[in-house]
Motif scaffolding. Structure first.
Motif, PDB file in Angstrom:
ATOM      1  N   ALA A 102      31.887   0.190  30.872  1.00 48.49           N
ATOM      2  CA  ALA A 102      30.626   1.119  31.099  1.00 48.49           C
ATOM      3  C   ALA A 102      31.264   2.319  31.874  1.00 48.49           C
ATOM      4  N   ALA A 103      31.621   2.173  32.790  1.00 47.39           N
ATOM      5  CA  ALA A 103      32.799   2.786  34.223  1.00 47.39           C
ATOM      6  C   ALA A 103      33.698   3.843  33.331  1.00 47.39           C
TER       7      ALA A 103
ATOM      8  N   VAL B 190      33.945   7.304  31.892  1.00 48.73           N
ATOM      9  CA  VAL B 190      35.175   8.177  32.383  1.00 48.73           C
ATOM     10  C   VAL B 190      36.183   8.702  31.321  1.00 48.73           C
ATOM     11  N   ALA B 191      35.968   8.439  30.501  1.00 53.20           N
ATOM     12  CA  ALA B 191      36.407   9.063  28.836  1.00 53.20           C
ATOM     13  C   ALA B 191      36.104  10.029  28.379  1.00 53.20           C
ATOM     14  N   GLU B 192      34.652   9.326  28.103  1.00 54.91           N
ATOM     15  CA  GLU B 192      33.595  10.789  28.081  1.00 54.91           C
ATOM     16  C   GLU B 192      33.537  11.990  28.944  1.00 54.91           C
ATOM     17  N   HIS B 193      33.304  12.184  29.800  1.00 50.99           N
ATOM     18  CA  HIS B 193      33.557  12.973  30.818  1.00 50.99           C
ATOM     19  C   HIS B 193      35.589  13.871  30.282  1.00 50.99           C
ATOM     20  N   LYS B 194      35.751  13.143  30.162  1.00 49.36           N
ATOM     21  CA  LYS B 194      37.844  13.467  30.153  1.00 49.36           C
ATOM     22  C   LYS B 194      37.582  14.742  28.720  1.00 49.36           C
ATOM     23  N   ALA B 195      37.019  13.905  27.640  1.00 48.33           N
ATOM     24  CA  ALA B 195      37.152  13.969  26.242  1.00 48.33           C
ATOM     25  C   ALA B 195      35.626  15.101  26.244  1.00 48.33           C
ATOM     26  N   ASN B 196      34.937  15.446  26.925  1.00 47.84           N
ATOM     27  CA  ASN B 196      34.031  16.102  27.194  1.00 47.84           C
ATOM     28  C   ASN B 196      33.219  16.122  26.293  1.00 47.84           C
ATOM     29  N   THR B 197      32.620  15.093  26.251  1.00 51.70           N
ATOM     30  CA  THR B 197      32.015  14.782  25.153  1.00 51.70           C
ATOM     31  C   THR B 197      30.011  14.742  25.379  1.00 51.70           C
ATOM     32  N   ARG B 198      28.731  14.953  24.644  1.00 52.48           N
ATOM     33  CA  ARG B 198      27.701  14.906  24.674  1.00 52.48           C
ATOM     34  C   ARG B 198      27.508  14.230  25.616  1.00 52.48           C
ATOM     35  N   PHE B 199      26.645  13.886  27.063  1.00 48.10           N
ATOM     36  CA  PHE B 199      25.684  13.199  26.899  1.00 48.10           C
ATOM     37  C   PHE B 199      25.174  11.988  26.708  1.00 48.10           C
TER      38      PHE B 199
ATOM     39  N   TYR C  53      31.297   3.403  38.764  1.00 51.93           N
ATOM     40  CA  TYR C  53      32.273   4.346  37.931  1.00 51.93           C
ATOM     41  C   TYR C  53      33.084   5.115  39.046  1.00 51.93           C
ATOM     42  N   VAL C  54      31.938   5.545  40.313  1.00 50.79           N
ATOM     43  CA  VAL C  54      32.426   6.594  41.484  1.00 50.79           C
ATOM     44  C   VAL C  54      33.637   5.885  41.830  1.00 50.79           C
ATOM     45  N   ALA C  55      33.518   4.847  41.681  1.00 55.01           N
ATOM     46  CA  ALA C  55      35.158   3.963  42.602  1.00 55.01           C
ATOM     47  C   ALA C  55      36.471   4.627  41.667  1.00 55.01           C
ATOM     48  N   LEU C  56      35.974   4.682  40.128  1.00 47.78           N
ATOM     49  CA  LEU C  56      37.156   5.135  39.441  1.00 47.78           C
ATOM     50  C   LEU C  56      37.430   6.822  39.578  1.00 47.78           C
ATOM     51  N   LEU C  57      36.001   7.286  40.146  1.00 50.24           N
ATOM     52  CA  LEU C  57      36.400   8.916  40.392  1.00 50.24           C
ATOM     53  C   LEU C  57      37.234   9.071  41.946  1.00 50.24           C
ATOM     54  N   GLY C  58      37.129   7.816  42.303  1.00 50.51           N
ATOM     55  CA  GLY C  58      37.527   8.754  43.908  1.00 50.51           C
ATOM     56  C   GLY C  58      39.326   8.904  43.303  1.00 50.51           C
ATOM     57  N   SER C  59      40.001   8.281  43.222  1.00 51.75           N
ATOM     58  CA  SER C  59      41.155   8.624  42.432  1.00 51.75           C
ATOM     59  C   SER C  59      41.713   9.644  42.977  1.00 51.75           C
ATOM     60  N   GLU C  60      40.914  10.343  42.845  1.00 51.10           N
ATOM     61  CA  GLU C  60      40.902  11.913  41.916  1.00 51.10           C
ATOM     62  C   GLU C  60      39.857  13.392  43.198  1.00 51.10           C
ATOM     63  N   HIS C  61      39.172  12.696  43.611  1.00 51.15           N
ATOM     64  CA  HIS C  61      38.049  13.648  43.987  1.00 51.15           C
ATOM     65  C   HIS C  61      37.473  13.168  45.455  1.00 51.15           C
TER      66      HIS C  61
ATOM     67  N   ARG D  59      18.089   5.230  33.130  1.00 49.19           N
ATOM     68  CA  ARG D  59      19.480   4.341  33.670  1.00 49.19           C
ATOM     69  C   ARG D  59      20.733   5.061  33.190  1.00 49.19           C
ATOM     70  N   SER D  60      20.994   5.481  32.266  1.00 49.12           N
ATOM     71  CA  SER D  60      21.758   6.335  31.822  1.00 49.12           C
ATOM     72  C   SER D  60      22.375   7.822  32.867  1.00 49.12           C
ATOM     73  N   LEU D  61      21.220   8.162  33.015  1.00 49.79           N
ATOM     74  CA  LEU D  61      21.664   9.028  34.109  1.00 49.79           C
ATOM     75  C   LEU D  61      22.126   8.984  35.349  1.00 49.79           C
ATOM     76  N   VAL D  62      21.941   7.415  35.428  1.00 50.11           N
ATOM     77  CA  VAL D  62      21.819   7.140  36.850  1.00 50.11           C
ATOM     78  C   VAL D  62      23.895   6.969  37.166  1.00 50.11           C
ATOM     79  N   ALA D  63      23.600   6.182  35.998  1.00 52.88           N
ATOM     80  CA  ALA D  63      24.949   5.598  35.792  1.00 52.88           C
ATOM     81  C   ALA D  63      26.043   6.334  36.005  1.00 52.88           C
ATOM     82  N   ASP D  64      25.823   6.989  35.211  1.00 52.49           N
ATOM     83  CA  ASP D  64      26.261   8.858  35.030  1.00 52.49           C
ATOM     84  C   ASP D  64      26.701   9.574  36.884  1.00 52.49           C
ATOM     85  N   ASN D  65      25.999   8.584  37.417  1.00 52.81           N
ATOM     86  CA  ASN D  65      26.374   9.098  39.166  1.00 52.81           C
ATOM     87  C   ASN D  65      25.020  10.266  39.029  1.00 52.81           C
ATOM     88  N   SER D  66      23.941   9.937  38.148  1.00 54.30           N
ATOM     89  CA  SER D  66      23.563  11.311  38.528  1.00 54.30           C
ATOM     90  C   SER D  66      22.939  12.403  38.556  1.00 54.30           C
TER      91      SER D  66
END
Length: 259
Positions: A9-10, A14-23, A45-53, A153-160
């Motif tokens: 899910a995480a 990441v893929a959806e944000h890179k593709a700029n797809t709708r929530f 998800y946050v752990a995956l973002l850590g390498s960039e942010h 729940r999906s909002l929270v998963a998406d780092n709120s």
């Protein structure tokens, strides 16, 4: 939640944000069935973002009003993680094209001055651990979510939906935060306001909720971390270039330029 499902899910987020797809709602079998599942996914998800942010330097608390909680079908706030590269000083410039749909929330932020002991927390017990307060604007990215079918729940998963924060200088002394007035303006024209009491009755209640939530997951607030306690008014979604400012009486002001 199974670790492999949370990880998938995480990776989807990441893929959806890179593709700029709708929530969208994260679908079974990898989507969160409970709020605990949602935080499991958020962690990965946050752990995956850590390498960039970069590393986690603070947190955001959202849905701090009864109206928004009712709207989202829950009876409590939600939390997200703020990463190092997403912290901006007042006067920063952000671009709408860098987000699915940018939103701005006008908030009171607090700085943790000493480690908060892990466990249940109240406004009274967290107050001695807070050494600074400032005016803040949270940058959120709702990726043009359909609010009529929003899955919290999906909002929270998406780092709120946290996509960054903009901070004024921290004040080491502050007035009564319950009564303090904040005013938001666009290109110099005031368009909204709210008080500290609009954040769970008092911003320290928000910080205490977060400390308790973190304790439930084996974590604690640490010295130096920043907590975005919640917005004093509804989210604004800029549709054009403009300068936004949030003035917090007796504390300071924060500004951001949206291009």
């Amino acid at each position: 939640m199974q670790e492999t499902a949370a990880a998938r899910a995480a990776e989807t987020l990441v893929a959806e944000h890179k593709a700029n797809t709708r929530f969208r709602t994260l679908a079974p079998p990898d989507g969160p069935a409970t709020i605990v599942d949602a935080y499991d996914i958020q962690d990965r998800y946050v752990a995956l973002l850590g390498s960039e942010h970069g590393e986690a330097v603070g947190y955001k608390v959202g849905l701090t009003s009864a109206t928004m909680q009712t709207f989202c079908g829950i009876d409590h706030p939600i939390g997200g993680v703020v990463l190092a590269s997403r912290v901006h000083r007042s006067g920063a410039t952000v671009r709408r094209t860098d987000f699915g749909r940018i939103g701005l929330e006008f908030e009171i932020a607090v700085r943790i001055g000493s480690d908060v002991p892990r466990g249940p927390c109240t406004a009274a017990t967290i107050a001695p651990h807070i050494d600074g307060v400032c005016a803040a604007i949270e940058i959120v990215d709702d990726r043009s979510a359909d609010y009529s079918s929003l899955d919290v729940r999906s909002l929270v998963a998406d780092n709120s939906w946290n996509a960054g924060i903009v901070l004024s200088e921290f004040s080491l002394a502050w007035p009564d935060l319950e009564a303090v007035l904040g005013r938001a303006s666009k290109d110099g024209a005031v368009f909204g306001e709210g008080h500290g009491r609009d954040i769970l009755g008092h911003p320290f209640n928000s910080a205490a909720w977060l400390a308790t939530q973190l304790a439930s997951r084996g974590r604690a607030l640490k010295a130096g971390q920043v907590v975005m306690t919640g917005s004093v008014m509804k989210t604004v979604f800029p549709e054009e270039a403009a300068n936004y400012r949030f003035d917090l009486e007796g504390i300071g002001a924060v500004a951001v330029e949206v291009r």
